[in-house]
Design a protein around this motif. Sequence first.
Motif, short mmCIF file in Angstrom:
data_model
loop_
_atom_site.label_atom_id
_atom_site.label_comp_id
_atom_site.label_asym_id
_atom_site.label_seq_id
_atom_site.Cartn_x
_atom_site.Cartn_y
_atom_site.Cartn_z
N PRO A 78 44.24 -14.07 -15.37
CA PRO A 78 44.86 -13.37 -14.23
C PRO A 78 45.13 -11.90 -14.54
CG PRO A 78 45.93 -15.49 -14.57
CD PRO A 78 44.98 -15.27 -15.72
N GLU A 79 45.47 -11.59 -15.79
CA GLU A 79 45.72 -10.21 -16.17
C GLU A 79 44.44 -9.38 -16.07
OE1 GLU A 79 46.46 -12.81 -18.34
OE2 GLU A 79 48.57 -12.94 -17.79
N ASP A 80 43.34 -9.95 -16.57
CA ASP A 80 42.06 -9.24 -16.49
C ASP A 80 41.60 -9.10 -15.05
OD1 ASP A 80 41.82 -8.71 -19.17
OD2 ASP A 80 40.46 -10.38 -19.59
N GLU A 81 41.82 -10.13 -14.23
CA GLU A 81 41.43 -10.04 -12.83
C GLU A 81 42.22 -8.94 -12.13
OE1 GLU A 81 41.03 -12.53 -8.67
OE2 GLU A 81 41.31 -13.66 -10.53
N LEU A 82 43.51 -8.84 -12.42
CA LEU A 82 44.33 -7.78 -11.84
C LEU A 82 43.80 -6.41 -12.28
CD1 LEU A 82 46.87 -7.03 -10.20
CD2 LEU A 82 48.14 -7.15 -12.35
N ARG A 83 43.47 -6.29 -13.55
CA ARG A 83 42.93 -5.04 -14.07
C ARG A 83 41.59 -4.68 -13.42
NH1 ARG A 83 42.14 -4.03 -20.54
NH2 ARG A 83 41.70 -1.82 -20.41
N VAL A 84 40.73 -5.68 -13.24
CA VAL A 84 39.44 -5.48 -12.58
C VAL A 84 39.65 -5.01 -11.15
CG1 VAL A 84 37.41 -6.68 -11.64
CG2 VAL A 84 38.08 -7.02 -14.03
N ARG A 85 40.56 -5.66 -10.43
CA ARG A 85 40.82 -5.27 -9.04
C ARG A 85 41.36 -3.85 -8.94
NH1 ARG A 85 39.63 -9.00 -5.48
NH2 ARG A 85 39.53 -11.18 -6.11
N GLU A 86 42.18 -3.44 -9.92
CA GLU A 86 42.68 -2.07 -9.95
C GLU A 86 41.53 -1.08 -10.14
OE1 GLU A 86 45.75 -0.82 -9.27
OE2 GLU A 86 46.22 -2.88 -8.72
N VAL A 87 40.59 -1.41 -11.02
CA VAL A 87 39.42 -0.55 -11.25
C VAL A 87 38.59 -0.47 -9.97
CG1 VAL A 87 37.23 -0.35 -12.50
CG2 VAL A 87 39.33 -0.89 -13.75
N LEU A 88 38.38 -1.61 -9.34
CA LEU A 88 37.57 -1.64 -8.12
C LEU A 88 38.20 -0.83 -6.99
CD1 LEU A 88 36.42 -5.38 -8.14
CD2 LEU A 88 35.07 -3.36 -8.73
N LYS A 89 39.53 -0.82 -6.93
CA LYS A 89 40.23 -0.03 -5.89
C LYS A 89 40.00 1.46 -6.06
CE LYS A 89 44.21 -3.03 -5.25
NZ LYS A 89 45.65 -3.14 -5.48
N THR A 90 39.73 1.89 -7.30
CA THR A 90 39.57 3.32 -7.56
C THR A 90 38.14 3.82 -7.35
OG1 THR A 90 39.17 3.01 -9.93
CG2 THR A 90 41.48 3.29 -9.23
N ILE A 91 37.22 2.92 -7.00
CA ILE A 91 35.84 3.36 -6.74
C ILE A 91 35.86 4.24 -5.50
CG2 ILE A 91 33.53 2.63 -6.02
CD1 ILE A 91 33.84 0.18 -7.79
N PRO A 92 35.35 5.46 -5.61
CA PRO A 92 35.37 6.37 -4.46
C PRO A 92 34.60 5.79 -3.27
CG PRO A 92 34.75 7.55 -6.47
CD PRO A 92 34.76 6.09 -6.80
N LYS A 93 35.10 6.04 -2.09
CA LYS A 93 34.45 5.54 -0.86
C LYS A 93 33.04 6.08 -0.72
CE LYS A 93 38.10 3.36 0.63
NZ LYS A 93 38.30 2.17 -0.16
N ASN A 94 32.81 7.31 -1.16
CA ASN A 94 31.49 7.92 -1.01
C ASN A 94 30.57 7.62 -2.20
OD1 ASN A 94 33.03 9.51 -2.68
ND2 ASN A 94 32.31 11.44 -1.88
N ALA A 95 30.92 6.64 -3.03
CA ALA A 95 30.08 6.26 -4.17
C ALA A 95 28.92 5.36 -3.72
CB ALA A 95 30.90 5.57 -5.24
N GLU A 96 28.92 4.98 -2.47
CA GLU A 96 27.86 4.16 -1.90
C GLU A 96 27.69 2.83 -2.63
OE1 GLU A 96 24.30 6.48 -1.37
OE2 GLU A 96 25.43 8.15 -0.52
N VAL A 97 28.81 2.21 -2.96
CA VAL A 97 28.80 0.87 -3.53
C VAL A 97 29.14 -0.07 -2.38
CG1 VAL A 97 29.92 -0.69 -5.16
CG2 VAL A 97 29.50 1.69 -5.80
N GLU A 98 28.13 -0.77 -1.92
CA GLU A 98 28.33 -1.66 -0.77
C GLU A 98 28.41 -3.09 -1.26
OE1 GLU A 98 25.72 -0.85 2.46
OE2 GLU A 98 25.81 1.31 2.07
N ARG A 99 29.62 -3.57 -1.39
CA ARG A 99 29.89 -4.92 -1.88
C ARG A 99 31.18 -5.43 -1.30
NH1 ARG A 99 28.76 -5.22 -8.20
NH2 ARG A 99 26.66 -5.36 -7.67
N ASP A 100 31.28 -6.70 -1.27
CA ASP A 100 32.53 -7.35 -0.88
C ASP A 100 33.23 -7.81 -2.15
OD1 ASP A 100 34.57 -8.67 0.41
OD2 ASP A 100 33.37 -10.46 0.82
#
Length: 185
Positions: A78-100
Amino acid sequence: MVGEIRDLETAETAVQASLTGHLVLSTIHTNDAAGAVPRFLSMGTKPYLLAPALNAVVAQRLVRKICEACAESTTISPEDELRVREVLKTIPKNAEVERDFTTLSFRHGRGCSVCHGTGFKGRIGIFEVLQINAQVEQIILTGSVSEYQMRDVAAAQGMLTMVQDGILKALDGITTVDEVFRVAA
């Protein structure tokens, strides 16, 4: 090619070659792409020469690839998943990463004779690319720029960091979250 830029003399040689129309490829030791510009300036490179000389800065690290012979689905803490989600939140909107990112799935290698029990076979790069545009040139020309300012500008341009690129590769099942955080966090 310039093997490594460690001092002002080498930096000036590389900059002068670039300004005369040569494609110059070299290395400079920094933690990330954003650190290259402040490093050049701290060596004494003149900002008005550096700004037009740079085209892009690429930072990279190698991570181990999951062994395809023994790869299997896994869950992370759960700690790693929280850390991963924090990293994913910081991906810039204009980085053109289209994923769910609502459902996250990961793999690991359980270890086999192919990978000698390690769960890994081979390596792959995780990267970040800072493109030098007019805005970055203007910042360089001030002669006083920090890594933090460069990171902010790079994020505004849509640059993915090495950690973000690594997490995306972990989501693709190429490497593990632990491996990404081991080498790039």
